[in-house]
Scaffold this active site. Structure first.
Site, PDB file in Angstrom:
ATOM      1  N   LYS A 291       0.875  -1.182   0.000  1.00 52.79           N
ATOM      2  CA  LYS A 291       0.000   0.000   0.000  1.00 52.79           C
ATOM      3  C   LYS A 291       0.912   1.231   0.000  1.00 52.79           C
ATOM      4  O   LYS A 291       1.432   1.627   1.028  1.00 52.79           O
ATOM      5  CB  LYS A 291      -0.864  -0.016   1.266  1.00 52.79           C
ATOM      6  CG  LYS A 291      -2.220   0.619   1.128  1.00 52.79           C
ATOM      7  CD  LYS A 291      -2.239   2.067   0.745  1.00 52.79           C
ATOM      8  CE  LYS A 291      -2.196   3.001   1.941  1.00 52.79           C
ATOM      9  NZ  LYS A 291      -2.021   4.417   1.532  1.00 52.79           N
TER      10      LYS A 291
ATOM     11  N   GLY B 249       6.240   4.926   8.506  1.00 53.45           N
ATOM     12  CA  GLY B 249       5.413   6.131   8.523  1.00 53.45           C
ATOM     13  C   GLY B 249       5.500   6.809   9.874  1.00 53.45           C
ATOM     14  O   GLY B 249       6.494   6.667  10.594  1.00 53.45           O
ATOM     15  N   SER B 250       4.426   7.504  10.225  1.00 53.46           N
ATOM     16  CA  SER B 250       4.437   8.323  11.436  1.00 53.46           C
ATOM     17  C   SER B 250       4.160   7.478  12.687  1.00 53.46           C
ATOM     18  O   SER B 250       3.595   6.382  12.602  1.00 53.46           O
ATOM     19  CB  SER B 250       3.365   9.404  11.311  1.00 53.46           C
ATOM     20  OG  SER B 250       2.098   8.791  11.201  1.00 53.46           O
TER      21      SER B 250
ATOM     22  N   VAL C 173       0.240   6.635  13.375  1.00 52.25           N
ATOM     23  CA  VAL C 173      -0.309   5.570  12.512  1.00 52.25           C
ATOM     24  C   VAL C 173       0.390   4.252  12.830  1.00 52.25           C
ATOM     25  O   VAL C 173      -0.254   3.193  12.868  1.00 52.25           O
ATOM     26  CB  VAL C 173      -0.202   5.941  11.014  1.00 52.25           C
ATOM     27  CG1 VAL C 173      -0.739   4.810  10.148  1.00 52.25           C
ATOM     28  CG2 VAL C 173      -0.979   7.219  10.719  1.00 52.25           C
ATOM     29  N   GLY C 174       1.670   4.289  13.146  1.00 52.30           N
ATOM     30  CA  GLY C 174       2.379   3.070  13.547  1.00 52.30           C
ATOM     31  C   GLY C 174       1.720   2.427  14.762  1.00 52.30           C
ATOM     32  O   GLY C 174       1.589   1.201  14.845  1.00 52.30           O
TER      33      GLY C 174
ATOM     34  N   GLU D 294       8.878   1.146  11.279  1.00 51.67           N
ATOM     35  CA  GLU D 294       9.954   2.120  11.017  1.00 51.67           C
ATOM     36  C   GLU D 294       9.296   3.497  11.076  1.00 51.67           C
ATOM     37  O   GLU D 294       8.581   3.875  10.154  1.00 51.67           O
ATOM     38  CB  GLU D 294      10.560   1.890   9.621  1.00 51.67           C
ATOM     39  CG  GLU D 294      11.260   0.560   9.450  1.00 51.67           C
ATOM     40  CD  GLU D 294      12.621   0.517  10.130  1.00 51.67           C
ATOM     41  OE1 GLU D 294      13.085   1.558  10.624  1.00 51.67           O
ATOM     42  OE2 GLU D 294      13.216  -0.569  10.161  1.00 51.67           O
TER      43      GLU D 294
ATOM     44  N   CYS E  13      13.245  10.629   7.338  1.00 50.68           N
ATOM     45  CA  CYS E  13      13.023  10.152   8.711  1.00 50.68           C
ATOM     46  C   CYS E  13      14.269  10.324   9.570  1.00 50.68           C
ATOM     47  O   CYS E  13      14.189  10.621  10.755  1.00 50.68           O
ATOM     48  CB  CYS E  13      12.600   8.692   8.684  1.00 50.68           C
ATOM     49  SG  CYS E  13      13.733   7.669   7.740  1.00 50.68           S
TER      50      CYS E  13
ATOM     51  N   GLU F 105       9.002  16.101  15.334  1.00 44.06           N
ATOM     52  CA  GLU F 105       9.524  15.904  13.976  1.00 44.06           C
ATOM     53  C   GLU F 105       8.824  16.907  13.058  1.00 44.06           C
ATOM     54  O   GLU F 105       7.648  16.745  12.730  1.00 44.06           O
ATOM     55  CB  GLU F 105       9.225  14.465  13.527  1.00 44.06           C
ATOM     56  CG  GLU F 105       9.852  14.126  12.201  1.00 44.06           C
ATOM     57  CD  GLU F 105       9.471  12.731  11.712  1.00 44.06           C
ATOM     58  OE1 GLU F 105       8.286  12.388  11.754  1.00 44.06           O
ATOM     59  OE2 GLU F 105      10.377  11.997  11.278  1.00 44.06           O
TER      60      GLU F 105
END
Ligand code: NAD
Length: 506
Positions: A196, A248-249, A252-253, A270, A304, A405
């Site tokens: 995705k 991702g962020s 959402v992780g 990650e 990142c 971040e």
């Protein structure tokens, strides 16, 4: 593909590039070896951030499309991919990569248009992505089981077996490179994949899937485009997905990890970073300034592991800041399609708003903007989501600009007075992805490397490593390692088999 040299105005270049890149190309989903529309027929637009214009529309997948892709991936796994040898897989992936190399200009152009990254960087990252696919199929051939010393009465050994269907969710900042990191490992280890991509950068990943036609067996690599909640979430809750890997962020992780818990699906995360770079007083100041400017301004700070906090010893602060201002000036924003541009726009509108918000916040918090701090004055660049390379001096590590971040071209300069304080500041964030150290004293460098809580420490360089160097986080930056031979362990079971050597009546 036609020549990818662009010499017109920003508007002309991008109109020409979009026409050239999208000529005859439809960006749908890729399921079971074919381009397919979303079942709903819905589509969404992806934008060129340099001119804020839509590039094309993309199939907007949702749960039933994800289910179709997982079913195709399962069938391909059971039918053939699970029983291929690592050598078979290597031959197939090498053929696919040769095809991608033949389409390098086309892929780099799609990547640059979709993300805003300079075309030259997009090209290098595409080559790196290909190298990662090739690296993983090489190490997979040496990913061996073991003969275990369990005594004379038994023969015990391990088998390495792929999980099955891997659900891989990607961000928008390095679409192809991270596909190399993730999809490369999953396929090399013998899994089939449902990928995705981010809704902000679906073009290049969909295109490499199309270029796998006739090379990868149908269903081995599937791409489902769409929004996070509609296409990402159903992948994380799907009962027939055996492994999840997400980049991702942090928020959402966390959702992905919670969803994975319901089916006890193994997950790799990650996530983000707020990586420190420590400049000790004996460092080569000019080299440290150039390294850290590259470390924050590459990809417009949307990296990142960007070094977004410079911790500089108070005795060299003024000298360093002067050198850093000079180094930052090399990253003036410009048309990503034009040769020589070092920094393109931010990738989409929300990114631009977020960076602007953090610059205002930093000023309110009492830090001083000593360069940049706003979109460029150049009228032509007002057409896109550009932002100046920005430097905050006088930053305190407790400020939000030092803790959050920002994911933009914003550098924070913080001073320290001794080694202990430098390490304390380096570690005093939620994240722990990467870090850097500049010093001529190698004992000090190795001491710092041991004391910093981060998955990577680069000494007198930044963004070091590459294929073979494990990459991943401590703390909120996630867990699991990519880019290295142990990444294959993230995509495989180790099964122990014991055989009695005793005489038996059976
Ligand atoms: P994001 O978390 O917003 O989205 C990442 C992906 O998750 C996208 O494909 C998105 O559609 C999908 N998604 C969103 N909601 C979902 C849900 N509920 N369920 C499942 N999937 C969902 O992140 P982003 O803005 O695309 O990427 C930027 C972030 O990625 C930054 O924090 C950056 O540091 C991080 N990043 C980390 C690494 C690393 O290797 N550690 C590399 C690159 C980027």
């Amino acid at each position: 593909m036609a020549d990818t040299t662009f010499t017109g105005t920003l508007e002309q270049n991008h109109a020409q590039a979009i026409e050239q890149a999208m000529d005859g190309l439809a960006i749908d989903a890729w399921i079971d070896g074919q381009s397919v529309s979303a079942r709903s027929g819905e589509r969404f637009e992806t934008f060129d951030p340099a001119v804020k214009e839509p590039i094309t529309s993309v199939a907007r997948c949702e749960e039933s499309d994800i289910d179709r892709a997982v079913t195709a991936a399962r069938a391909a796994f059971e039918r053939e991919w699970r029983t291929t040898t690592p050598q078979d897989r290597a031959a197939i992936i090498h053929e696919w990569m040769a095809t991608l190399r033949d389409h390098l200009d086309e892929l780099a152009l799609l990547e640059s248009l979709d993300t805003g990254k300079p075309l030259a960087n997009a090209r290098e990252e595409t080559e790196d992505a290909i190298s990662f696919f090739e690296y993983y199929v090489s190490v997979a051939q040496a990913h061996e089981g073991a003969n275990l010393p369990t005594g004379d009465h038994a023969h015990t050994y391990t088998r390495i077996e792929p999980y099955g269907v891997a659900g891989l969710i990607l961000p928008w900042n390095f679409p192809l490179l991270l596909t190399g990191w993730k999809v490369g490992a999953a396929l090399a280890a013998g899994n089939t994949v449902v990928c995705k991509p981010s809704e902000e950068a679906p073009l290049s990943i969909t295109r490499i899937a199309q270029l796998s036609a006739g090379i990868l067996p149908d269903g081995v690599f599937n791409v489902v485009n769409g929004y996070g909640e509609e296409a990402g979430a159903p992948l994380t809750t799907h009962a027939d997905v055996d492994k999840l890997s997400f980049t991702g962020s942090v928020p959402v992780g966390q959702l992905v990890m919670k969803a994975a818990a319901d089916n006890v699906t193994p997950v790799t995360l990650e996530l983000g970073g707020k990586s420190p770079f420590i400049v000790f007083p004996d460092a080569d100041i000019e080299a440290a300034a150039e390294t850290t400017a590259m470390g924050i301004y590459y990809n417009t700070g949307q990296t990142c592991d960007a070094c977004s906090r410079i911790l500089v010893h108070e005795s060299v602060h003024d000298e360093f800041v002067a050198a850093f201002e000079d180094a930052a000036a090399a990253y003036q924003p410009g048309d990503p399609l034009v040769e020589g541009t070092e920094m393109g726009p931010l990738s989409f509108q929300a990114q631009h708003e977020k960076v602007s918000k953090y610059v205002s916040l930093g000023t309110e918090e009492g830090a001083r903007v000593i360069a940049g701090g706003e979109p460029p004055l150049d009228n032509e660049l007002a057409d896109g989501w550009f932002f100046e390379p920005t430097i905050f001096d006088g930053v305190d590590n407790t400020m939000r600009i030092a803790q959050d971040e920002i994911f933009g071209p914003v550098q924070c300069i913080i001073t320290f007075s001794d080694y202990e304080e430098a390490i304390e500041l380096a570690n005093d964030v939620d994240y722990g992805l990467a870090s850097g150290v500049a010093t001529g004293d190698m004992s000090l460098a190795h001491r710092a490397a041991a004391d910093i809580q981060a998955g990577s420490v680069w000494i007198n360089e930044y963004f070091g490593g590459g294929a073979g160097a494990p990459f991943g986080g401590y703390k909120y930056s996630g867990f699991g390692r990519e880019c290295a031979k142990e990444t294959l362990d993230e995509y495989t079971h180790t099964k122990a088999v014991g055989l009695s050597l005793d005489e038996t009546d059976l």
